[in-house]
Every structure is written in structure tokens, then in C-alpha cells.
Motif scaffolding. Sequence first.
Motif, PDB file in Angstrom:
ATOM      1  N   GLU A   1       0.823  -1.213   0.000  1.00 16.07           N
ATOM      2  CA  GLU A   1       0.000   0.000   0.000  1.00 16.07           C
ATOM      3  C   GLU A   1       0.859   1.266   0.000  1.00 16.07           C
ATOM      4  OE1 GLU A   1      -2.940  -0.189   3.114  1.00 16.07           O
ATOM      5  OE2 GLU A   1      -4.219  -1.470   1.872  1.00 16.07           O
ATOM      6  N   PHE A   2       2.119   1.129  -0.422  1.00 15.58           N
ATOM      7  CA  PHE A   2       3.011   2.287  -0.504  1.00 15.58           C
ATOM      8  C   PHE A   2       3.768   2.244  -1.828  1.00 15.58           C
ATOM      9  CE2 PHE A   2       6.961   4.526   1.372  1.00 15.58           C
ATOM     10  CZ  PHE A   2       6.502   5.752   0.934  1.00 15.58           C
ATOM     11  N   MET A   3       4.910   1.536  -1.891  1.00 16.16           N
ATOM     12  CA  MET A   3       5.687   1.539  -3.124  1.00 16.16           C
ATOM     13  C   MET A   3       6.734   0.431  -3.114  1.00 16.16           C
ATOM     14  SD  MET A   3       8.985   2.835  -2.553  1.00 16.16           S
ATOM     15  CE  MET A   3       9.498   2.411  -0.910  1.00 16.16           C
ATOM     16  N   ILE A   4       7.343   0.226  -4.294  1.00 20.00           N
ATOM     17  CA  ILE A   4       8.493  -0.672  -4.425  1.00 20.00           C
ATOM     18  C   ILE A   4       9.655   0.153  -4.972  1.00 20.00           C
ATOM     19  CG2 ILE A   4       7.048  -2.700  -4.779  1.00 20.00           C
ATOM     20  CD1 ILE A   4       7.710  -2.579  -7.765  1.00 20.00           C
ATOM     21  N   GLN A   5      10.859  -0.072  -4.439  1.00 24.64           N
ATOM     22  CA  GLN A   5      12.018   0.726  -4.838  1.00 24.64           C
ATOM     23  C   GLN A   5      13.162  -0.202  -5.223  1.00 24.64           C
ATOM     24  OE1 GLN A   5      12.912   4.135  -2.357  1.00 24.64           O
ATOM     25  NE2 GLN A   5      15.107   3.792  -2.544  1.00 24.64           N
ATOM     26  N   GLY A   6      13.798   0.091  -6.362  1.00 26.68           N
ATOM     27  CA  GLY A   6      14.877  -0.766  -6.829  1.00 26.68           C
ATOM     28  C   GLY A   6      15.852  -0.032  -7.717  1.00 26.68           C
ATOM     29  N   GLY A   7      16.880  -0.768  -8.145  1.00 25.51           N
ATOM     30  CA  GLY A   7      17.860  -0.230  -9.087  1.00 25.51           C
ATOM     31  C   GLY A   7      19.153   0.255  -8.475  1.00 25.51           C
TER      32      GLY A   7
ATOM     33  N   SER B   1      20.075   6.983  -9.481  1.00 27.00           N
ATOM     34  CA  SER B   1      20.675   5.659  -9.524  1.00 27.00           C
ATOM     35  C   SER B   1      19.638   4.577  -9.221  1.00 27.00           C
ATOM     36  CB  SER B   1      21.829   5.556  -8.519  1.00 27.00           C
ATOM     37  OG  SER B   1      21.336   5.506  -7.180  1.00 27.00           O
ATOM     38  N   GLN B   2      18.447   4.997  -8.784  1.00 27.60           N
ATOM     39  CA  GLN B   2      17.377   4.043  -8.496  1.00 27.60           C
ATOM     40  C   GLN B   2      16.023   4.702  -8.778  1.00 27.60           C
ATOM     41  OE1 GLN B   2      17.265   3.047  -4.231  1.00 27.60           O
ATOM     42  NE2 GLN B   2      18.778   4.651  -3.879  1.00 27.60           N
ATOM     43  N   PHE B   3      14.954   3.956  -8.578  1.00 28.48           N
ATOM     44  CA  PHE B   3      13.620   4.475  -8.868  1.00 28.48           C
ATOM     45  C   PHE B   3      12.620   3.777  -7.965  1.00 28.48           C
ATOM     46  CE2 PHE B   3      14.526   0.914 -11.659  1.00 28.48           C
ATOM     47  CZ  PHE B   3      13.409   0.111 -11.545  1.00 28.48           C
ATOM     48  N   PHE B   4      11.417   4.349  -7.879  1.00 30.97           N
ATOM     49  CA  PHE B   4      10.342   3.645  -7.178  1.00 30.97           C
ATOM     50  C   PHE B   4       9.052   3.724  -7.972  1.00 30.97           C
ATOM     51  CE2 PHE B   4       9.903   7.906  -5.217  1.00 30.97           C
ATOM     52  CZ  PHE B   4       8.531   8.091  -5.157  1.00 30.97           C
ATOM     53  N   ILE B   5       8.191   2.746  -7.743  1.00 31.70           N
ATOM     54  CA  ILE B   5       6.888   2.672  -8.401  1.00 31.70           C
ATOM     55  C   ILE B   5       5.830   2.584  -7.311  1.00 31.70           C
ATOM     56  CG2 ILE B   5       5.428   1.434 -10.041  1.00 31.70           C
ATOM     57  CD1 ILE B   5       8.011   0.194 -11.200  1.00 31.70           C
ATOM     58  N   VAL B   6       4.829   3.443  -7.387  1.00 33.70           N
ATOM     59  CA  VAL B   6       3.794   3.527  -6.358  1.00 33.70           C
ATOM     60  C   VAL B   6       2.786   2.391  -6.502  1.00 33.70           C
ATOM     61  CG1 VAL B   6       1.867   4.907  -5.473  1.00 33.70           C
ATOM     62  CG2 VAL B   6       4.016   6.032  -6.127  1.00 33.70           C
ATOM     63  N   GLN B   7       2.520   1.706  -5.405  1.00 33.34           N
ATOM     64  CA  GLN B   7       1.374   0.800  -5.338  1.00 33.34           C
ATOM     65  C   GLN B   7       0.199   1.555  -4.712  1.00 33.34           C
ATOM     66  OE1 GLN B   7       0.981  -2.326  -2.408  1.00 33.34           O
ATOM     67  NE2 GLN B   7       0.150  -3.734  -3.934  1.00 33.34           N
ATOM     68  N   GLY B   8       0.401   2.087  -3.521  1.00 31.30           N
ATOM     69  CA  GLY B   8      -0.595   2.926  -2.876  1.00 31.30           C
ATOM     70  C   GLY B   8      -1.797   2.168  -2.357  1.00 31.30           C
ATOM     71  N   LYS B   9      -2.781   2.928  -1.928  1.00 33.90           N
ATOM     72  CA  LYS B   9      -4.032   2.344  -1.446  1.00 33.90           C
ATOM     73  C   LYS B   9      -5.193   3.157  -1.987  1.00 33.90           C
ATOM     74  CE  LYS B   9      -5.129   4.931   2.720  1.00 33.90           C
ATOM     75  NZ  LYS B   9      -5.661   4.804   4.088  1.00 33.90           N
ATOM     76  N   VAL B  10      -6.371   2.569  -1.963  1.00 31.52           N
ATOM     77  CA  VAL B  10      -7.581   3.249  -2.432  1.00 31.52           C
ATOM     78  C   VAL B  10      -8.214   3.979  -1.245  1.00 31.52           C
ATOM     79  CG1 VAL B  10      -9.874   2.970  -3.445  1.00 31.52           C
ATOM     80  CG2 VAL B  10      -7.961   1.562  -4.251  1.00 31.52           C
TER      81      VAL B  10
ATOM     82  N   PHE C   1      -7.311  18.623  -2.956  1.00 35.99           N
ATOM     83  CA  PHE C   1      -7.235  17.652  -4.031  1.00 35.99           C
ATOM     84  C   PHE C   1      -7.970  18.160  -5.262  1.00 35.99           C
ATOM     85  CE2 PHE C   1      -6.862  14.968  -0.206  1.00 35.99           C
ATOM     86  CZ  PHE C   1      -5.657  14.328  -0.485  1.00 35.99           C
ATOM     87  N   THR C   2      -7.379  17.966  -6.438  1.00 37.69           N
ATOM     88  CA  THR C   2      -8.059  18.293  -7.689  1.00 37.69           C
ATOM     89  C   THR C   2      -9.073  17.185  -7.989  1.00 37.69           C
ATOM     90  OG1 THR C   2      -6.470  17.085  -9.066  1.00 37.69           O
ATOM     91  CG2 THR C   2      -5.956  19.392  -8.546  1.00 37.69           C
ATOM     92  N   ASP C   3      -9.968  17.456  -8.921  1.00 45.35           N
ATOM     93  CA  ASP C   3     -10.943  16.437  -9.324  1.00 45.35           C
ATOM     94  C   ASP C   3     -10.233  15.200  -9.879  1.00 45.35           C
ATOM     95  OD1 ASP C   3     -13.013  18.082  -8.572  1.00 45.35           O
ATOM     96  OD2 ASP C   3     -13.407  18.836 -10.590  1.00 45.35           O
ATOM     97  N   GLU C   4      -9.139  15.418 -10.617  1.00 46.16           N
ATOM     98  CA  GLU C   4      -8.386  14.296 -11.184  1.00 46.16           C
ATOM     99  C   GLU C   4      -7.762  13.449 -10.079  1.00 46.16           C
ATOM    100  OE1 GLU C   4      -4.862  13.446 -14.505  1.00 46.16           O
ATOM    101  OE2 GLU C   4      -5.231  15.480 -13.770  1.00 46.16           O
ATOM    102  N   GLN C   5      -7.213  14.107  -9.060  1.00 47.31           N
ATOM    103  CA  GLN C   5      -6.640  13.375  -7.931  1.00 47.31           C
ATOM    104  C   GLN C   5      -7.712  12.575  -7.190  1.00 47.31           C
ATOM    105  OE1 GLN C   5      -4.753  16.902  -6.176  1.00 47.31           O
ATOM    106  NE2 GLN C   5      -2.840  15.745  -6.096  1.00 47.31           N
ATOM    107  N   LYS C   6      -8.849  13.216  -6.947  1.00 47.10           N
ATOM    108  CA  LYS C   6      -9.933  12.530  -6.237  1.00 47.10           C
ATOM    109  C   LYS C   6     -10.383  11.290  -6.990  1.00 47.10           C
ATOM    110  CE  LYS C   6     -11.767  16.624  -3.846  1.00 47.10           C
ATOM    111  NZ  LYS C   6     -12.905  17.561  -3.735  1.00 47.10           N
ATOM    112  N   GLU C   7     -10.506  11.427  -8.300  1.00 50.04           N
ATOM    113  CA  GLU C   7     -10.932  10.298  -9.126  1.00 50.04           C
ATOM    114  C   GLU C   7      -9.929   9.157  -9.036  1.00 50.04           C
ATOM    115  OE1 GLU C   7     -12.877   7.858 -11.911  1.00 50.04           O
ATOM    116  OE2 GLU C   7     -13.608   9.602 -10.793  1.00 50.04           O
ATOM    117  N   ALA C   8      -8.634   9.481  -9.167  1.00 54.86           N
ATOM    118  CA  ALA C   8      -7.602   8.443  -9.149  1.00 54.86           C
ATOM    119  C   ALA C   8      -7.453   7.814  -7.772  1.00 54.86           C
ATOM    120  CB  ALA C   8      -6.264   9.035  -9.601  1.00 54.86           C
ATOM    121  N   TYR C   9      -7.397   8.642  -6.744  1.00 51.73           N
ATOM    122  CA  TYR C   9      -7.141   8.122  -5.396  1.00 51.73           C
ATOM    123  C   TYR C   9      -8.302   7.301  -4.844  1.00 51.73           C
ATOM    124  CZ  TYR C   9      -2.871  10.910  -5.026  1.00 51.73           C
ATOM    125  OH  TYR C   9      -1.609  11.423  -5.215  1.00 51.73           O
TER     126      TYR C   9
END
Length: 269
Positions: free
Chosen positions: A71-77, A132-141, A209-217
Motif C-alpha cells: 500500500e506504498f511503493m516498491i524501490q529498486g535499481g 541511480s534508483q527508482f520507485f513505483i507507487v502501489q498505494g491504497k484506495v 485535491f483536484t478532481d483528477e486526484q480525487k478520481e484516481a485516489y
Amino acid sequence: MRKYASIVLGLVLGFMSVSAQEADKTVIIQTNVGTMKARLYPDVPRHTQAFINRARKGEFNGTLFTRVIPEFMIQGGAPDSKNAPAGARCGFGDPSAEILPELNDHYFHKRGALAAPRQNDDINPQKKSDMSQFFIVQGKVYRPGELDTLERIANQEIREKAKAEFYRPQRVQLQMLKKDNPREFRKRIQKINAQIDSVIRATPGHLLFTDEQKEAYTTVGGCHNLDGVYTIFGELTEGFEVLDAIANQPKDQYDRPKKDIRIIQVTVE
């Protein structure tokens, strides 16, 4: 002077041209548990170029996902993870790979956001990204009411100060107006609320929050608390099931998966 200016302009335009050519590239991240694909954004040129350069040099190949939090993220690289012994703490990054941030308000940490980690503000006040690395968000609804509560809590102090300025001096008059002239009362209240909202929007640290953020989150999910803090330079388009599989791996006290989740290869199409 004109010749020098022309040379500088030519270099700038050349960089912009290269960046534009590299924009909207598809990145393929092959791991030992599956493959993910991501699209790079066109208006974050330094980050996309840095990521592409490292990918093409093979610098992500053989590294690990060193930090996974459901419910947060994955980080690698991270380069120090390539030959890390089992159970060793790794993923410290590379200060020589830091670049200045490119924060864009229209990008936010929805599920699948591809972003650059960085050191905390106390040792990194410029918010430089560690490429040198990156992360990808999983997050929560989030629930819609939950976002409203987050806004209310974050803006409470700002709102109270604005109410003290715009509402309280007129409170007695407004109470009388509410009884004698409801229409004028509503008109005044709308004006006061607009003034309060304007103060909130103009105050650093506010949360709206913008409308776009509300929709996505509230549908796919994300991590709103990361917004405006880390540079996002792309988003996942395929392999969300791989993202979930990595995020939910059993992990040690340092959030490193107990079973190595290795990046086999990162390629750019």
C-alpha cells in the motif's frame, strides 16, 4: 556577444530536441517475477534522460528491489544491491547520480507512478533526485470522505486564521442578516467562503485535491502524501499484477524482500 548567444541558443535547442525525441518512450522492466512496462513523460526531460542513459548502459540490470512496502511503493535499481549478500541492508543510492528536481503539479502519486527517490530535506534541502534508483507507487484506495477529512485536518489552522479575518468581525451582523434578509446573508457567506478558500490556496502547505486526484485516489489508489515531494517522470502501463506481487513479498526489518526480487533487464523502446 551575438555569436556566443547563438551558440548557447543552439545548444539549448539541441538539448530540447534530444529530450523531445526521448519523450514518451516505453520502458520495459524485466524481473524474476514478471515484466512491467512504463511510459516516460515528455515534460520531465532531465529525469527521463538520466533514466534512459542508465538503462541503456545496463546499470539497472542485475540490481534488486531493495525496499517494498504494501500500500506504498516498491524501490529498486540501486547499484550497491547488484551483488548484495542475502539479508544485507542495501539500497543506499549514489550521491553522484543526483540531479535537481522537476516537480510538476499535474503529476501526482497515483498507482503506477514512476518516480525518483531522494534523501530527506535535512541533508538534501534542494530536493535533488537520486537517479541511480527508482520507485513505483502501489498505494491504497481512499474513500471519498477520507480525502475530505485529510483536507480539513491539513487546512484547519489556515482556515481558522482566515475565518478570524473575514468572518468573525461580521459575525453579529451576519446573524441579524440571516434572520432579516436570508438572500443577502447567503450572498455574503459565499463571498466570505471564497475569500477563505483563496487564502488556503495561497498558503504554502495547504492540501486541496483536484478532481483528477480525487478520481484516481478513490478508484485505482495512490499515495497522496508524496505529492510535491518527489519528482514523477513516468507511469506504469502494464504489469500492475507484478507491481502487486513485488509489493506484497515477505520482507525483513529493512523492508528488503527475503527472496531476492531481481531486475533482469531494463530496456527502452
